[in-house]
Structures are given as C-alpha cells and as structure tokens.
Design a protein around this motif. Structure first.
Motif, short mmCIF file in Angstrom:
data_model
loop_
_atom_site.label_atom_id
_atom_site.label_comp_id
_atom_site.label_asym_id
_atom_site.label_seq_id
_atom_site.Cartn_x
_atom_site.Cartn_y
_atom_site.Cartn_z
N PHE A 171 6.45 15.38 -7.41
CA PHE A 171 4.67 15.47 -6.94
C PHE A 171 4.01 16.02 -7.77
O PHE A 171 4.35 17.01 -8.27
N ALA A 172 2.88 15.24 -8.18
CA ALA A 172 1.79 15.75 -9.21
C ALA A 172 0.58 16.12 -8.74
O ALA A 172 -0.39 16.53 -9.36
N GLY A 173 0.20 16.04 -7.22
CA GLY A 173 -0.94 16.12 -6.90
C GLY A 173 -1.88 15.19 -7.49
O GLY A 173 -1.83 14.01 -7.45
N LEU A 174 -3.17 15.88 -7.69
CA LEU A 174 -4.26 15.29 -8.39
C LEU A 174 -4.32 15.25 -9.81
O LEU A 174 -5.29 14.93 -10.35
N MET A 195 0.79 -1.24 0.00
CA MET A 195 -0.08 0.09 0.01
C MET A 195 0.99 1.12 -0.12
O MET A 195 0.34 2.35 -0.35
N GLY A 196 1.98 1.08 0.55
CA GLY A 196 3.07 2.26 0.44
C GLY A 196 3.07 2.74 -1.15
O GLY A 196 3.36 4.01 -1.41
N GLY A 197 3.00 1.91 -2.08
CA GLY A 197 3.32 2.13 -3.46
C GLY A 197 1.92 3.15 -3.95
O GLY A 197 1.96 3.69 -5.05
N LEU A 198 1.07 3.10 -3.33
CA LEU A 198 -0.14 4.16 -3.47
C LEU A 198 0.21 5.37 -3.71
O LEU A 198 -0.49 6.18 -4.47
N ILE A 199 1.51 5.85 -3.24
CA ILE A 199 2.07 7.19 -3.45
C ILE A 199 2.34 7.73 -4.82
O ILE A 199 2.36 8.94 -5.53
N MET A 200 2.26 6.48 -5.64
CA MET A 200 2.45 6.66 -7.12
C MET A 200 1.57 7.53 -7.89
O MET A 200 1.50 8.01 -8.98
N ALA A 201 0.27 7.27 -7.23
CA ALA A 201 -0.92 7.97 -8.01
C ALA A 201 -0.86 9.40 -7.77
O ALA A 201 -1.62 10.11 -8.50
N PHE A 202 0.18 9.98 -6.95
CA PHE A 202 0.38 11.34 -6.68
C PHE A 202 1.44 11.90 -7.05
O PHE A 202 2.02 13.08 -6.80
N VAL A 237 2.35 -2.96 -19.47
CA VAL A 237 2.56 -3.13 -21.12
C VAL A 237 3.37 -1.59 -21.45
O VAL A 237 4.13 -1.37 -21.88
N ASN A 238 2.48 -0.55 -20.81
CA ASN A 238 2.87 0.91 -21.13
C ASN A 238 3.94 1.66 -20.25
O ASN A 238 4.59 2.58 -20.47
N GLY A 239 3.97 0.84 -18.95
CA GLY A 239 4.83 1.54 -18.10
C GLY A 239 4.52 2.77 -17.37
O GLY A 239 5.16 3.54 -16.66
N ASN A 240 3.02 3.20 -17.62
CA ASN A 240 2.64 4.41 -17.00
C ASN A 240 2.04 3.80 -15.64
O ASN A 240 0.91 3.68 -15.24
N TYR A 241 3.17 3.90 -14.65
CA TYR A 241 2.70 3.28 -13.23
C TYR A 241 1.90 4.20 -12.30
O TYR A 241 0.86 3.88 -11.68
N SER A 242 2.00 5.49 -12.65
CA SER A 242 1.09 6.58 -11.87
C SER A 242 -0.35 6.42 -12.55
O SER A 242 -1.10 6.34 -11.32
N LEU A 243 -0.65 6.27 -13.56
CA LEU A 243 -2.04 6.26 -13.93
C LEU A 243 -2.67 4.89 -13.58
O LEU A 243 -3.77 4.96 -13.17
N ALA A 244 -1.68 4.07 -13.74
CA ALA A 244 -2.36 2.57 -13.24
C ALA A 244 -2.71 2.51 -11.82
O ALA A 244 -3.74 1.94 -11.33
#
Length: 322
Positions: A73-76, A46-53, A284-291
C-alpha cells in the motif's frame, strides 16, 4: 392507522412493480446484453483503481489477484509523484489547449450546420447534403491520419504545394511538423470528421419546433435571420445546454487514437496529452500505478466538471442534464 396503512402501501408498490415488469418483460430481456456488457467492461475493471494507491507490480503474485493482494500500500504517494512530476504541467497544458479549442470551434460547428441544413427547402438536395456530411464519421481515424499526411506532405502533398504557391517555398507552413499548428490540425480533423454526424441530434430537436410559430413570425414581418434567432435557437437551447454539459465533462479527454496517430518527434512537446501519457506510462513503461492515478484524476475532474456545468445551467434557468 398509519402503521397499518404502511404495509399495504408497500405491497401495492411491489404489486405495481411486478405488473410493470411483466407488462414490459421483453423490453427488460432486451437490455440484459447491454447490462452484462456494462458490468463486465465498465464496472468490474473499476476494481483495478486500487493500483493508484499501491506500489503495484504484476510480478508480486502468481496470479493477477495475488499481485493486487501482495503489492504494498502506497497511500497518496503515487498521486504526489504524478502531480509533482516534470510532465504534469506540460500534459495538462497540452490537454486543455486542445479541449478548449475543440469547445470554441468544434462544438458550435454542428449547431451552425444543422441550422443551415434546416433552412434548405429542396428536400432532395437537403437529403443529399446530409448524406455527404455524414460520410466522414464512418471513416476510420487511421484513414483520416493517412489522408492528412498525404495531403500535407512536404514532398508530394497537394495542399502543401498549394500553400507553396501562395506563400512561397520558404514561407509555406509545414502542417505536419510545426508544433504551433498541431492544435489547429487536430481541431480541423475533428470538425471535418464529426461535424456532419453531430447535426443529427440538433436536426431532431429542430424537427419538433412548432411550424405555427414561423407562420406567426412571417405575419409580423420577421425575416429568416429573425426567425432563426428568436424561434429556432430558443427552441433547441435545452438540447444545446445538455450537449455542452457532456462536452465540458470530457475536457481532459482528447482522444488517444487521433493524437497518437498524428504525433511525431517534431510536435511531441505539444502533443503529449493525458491519454498518450497514460499509455506511455502504463503500457510502454509498465508503471501501472502512475497510469491508474492519472486515469482516476481524469475521471474525477470529468465528474466535477459535469456536476458544476449542470449546476450552472440550472442557475441560468435551464433544465440541465438531470
């Protein structure tokens, strides 16, 4: 007096807790592997959830921890990109179509089958029937997908040849490539594979029904249908409600493996769901933040649905899940 009594109550509770721990020490020892498993595979990730931000990239550091630290940091903005993207509405629609179809057709199937099995009086036949309907659960989804492809193949599929004989060659439906039939195929697979195994919980609930209630109903002249409707179903209603709450909580979780195995270029427009979307964007696309943002959105919706369904169940007088 109350101040002097408070420490004694605390010490009594501590003593009771220590006594319970010692009395059931082997039970606590037995759950240690499960607790360790949950910590490693459920809580630490769950620490990896920081990638969403973050605008995350594994190349931003020499180690994975360094990549987390040095990713900006990308915020929302990642969530904004996810919600406004061209795929969101389609993926949401496809996911809800499959989930609602499963809720309408697949969820009641184990209940109906359990009621039918419960009415069988021949013990040997009942056990044989139960064993037969349990078997599909233990078949790998890969095997199920291969069987489906073999049965409905337009070249040598047995079921397809039957459909040709019924509807004619020009009107026989192509189950594997027709987008309009994809949801029906997925629901059909789920029902065939899991309905029998799903009866275990409901049969266990049915075993707790008081036999004297049936005897009293027979004295009053009730037939089988009336006994099922007025005794059996009310007796397992709480179990049905709990299972329904759990099912509603997974409304955005359609299962990656099954969808991925049955997906092809002809039905991709209706088979792209959140699970395959996360795999495509992240792996596949390596877009970890979006996933990660998509996965976090799924989890939040699931939590809200569980809390809402539980609250609604309590409003209607049921005990709910908690």
């Amino acid at each position: 007096m109350s101040q002097n009594a408070s420490p004694s109550k605390v010490s009594a509770k501590v003593g009771t807790f220590k006594h319970a721990m010692y009395a059931h020490k082997w039970l606590y020892i037995m759950i240690i592997p499960g607790v360790i498993y949950m910590i490693i595979f459920s809580y630490l990730p769950m620490g990896g959830l920081i990638m969403a931000f973050q605008d995350f990239s594994p190349y931003n550091g020499d180690t994975m921890l360094g990549a987390f630290v040095h990713s900006p940091f990308a915020g929302l903005s990642i969530f904004r990109k996810f919600f406004t993207g061209p795929d969101f509405i389609q993926v949401l629609t496809n996911t809800l179509s499959i989930s609602i179809a499963n809720l309408v057709f697949y969820f009641p199937a184990p209940i109906i089958l359990a009621l039918l099995l419960n009415e069988i009086k021949n013990v040997a036949f009942k056990k044989t029937a139960q064993t037969m309907v349990y078997i599909p659960h233990f078949i790998s989804m890969v095997i199920v997908a291969a069987l489906t492809a073999q049965l409905f193949s337009t070249t040598d599929g047995l079921v397809h040849h039957w459909l040709v004989g019924i509807f004619g060659r020009n009107h026989a439906p192509d189950i594997m490539s027709n987008p309009k039939l994809f949801v029906s195929m997925i629901v059909g697979q789920s029902m065939w594979k899991e309905t029998g195994y799903g009866t275990i919980i409901f049969l266990a609930a049915l075993s707790g029904v008081d036999v004297q209630l049936y005897e009293a109903a027979e004295v009053d002249g009730a037939n089988r249908w009336q006994k099922m409707w007025h005794i059996t179903l009310p007796a397992i209603r709480s179990t049905i409600v709990i299972m329904l709450i759990l099912r509603v909580g997974t409304i955005l979780n359609t299962g990656y493996e099954q969808i991925f195995l049955m997906q092809n270029s002809m039905n991709r427009g209706v088979s792209d769901v959140f699970d395959t979307y996360i795999y495509t964007k992240g792996v596949v696309n390596g877009n970890y933040s979006l996933a990660t943002a998509a996965g976090l959105f799924k989890s939040l919706v699931s939590m809200i649905m569980v809390l809402g369904a539980n609250k609604l169940a309590k409003m209607f007088g049921e005990s709910g899940f908690y």
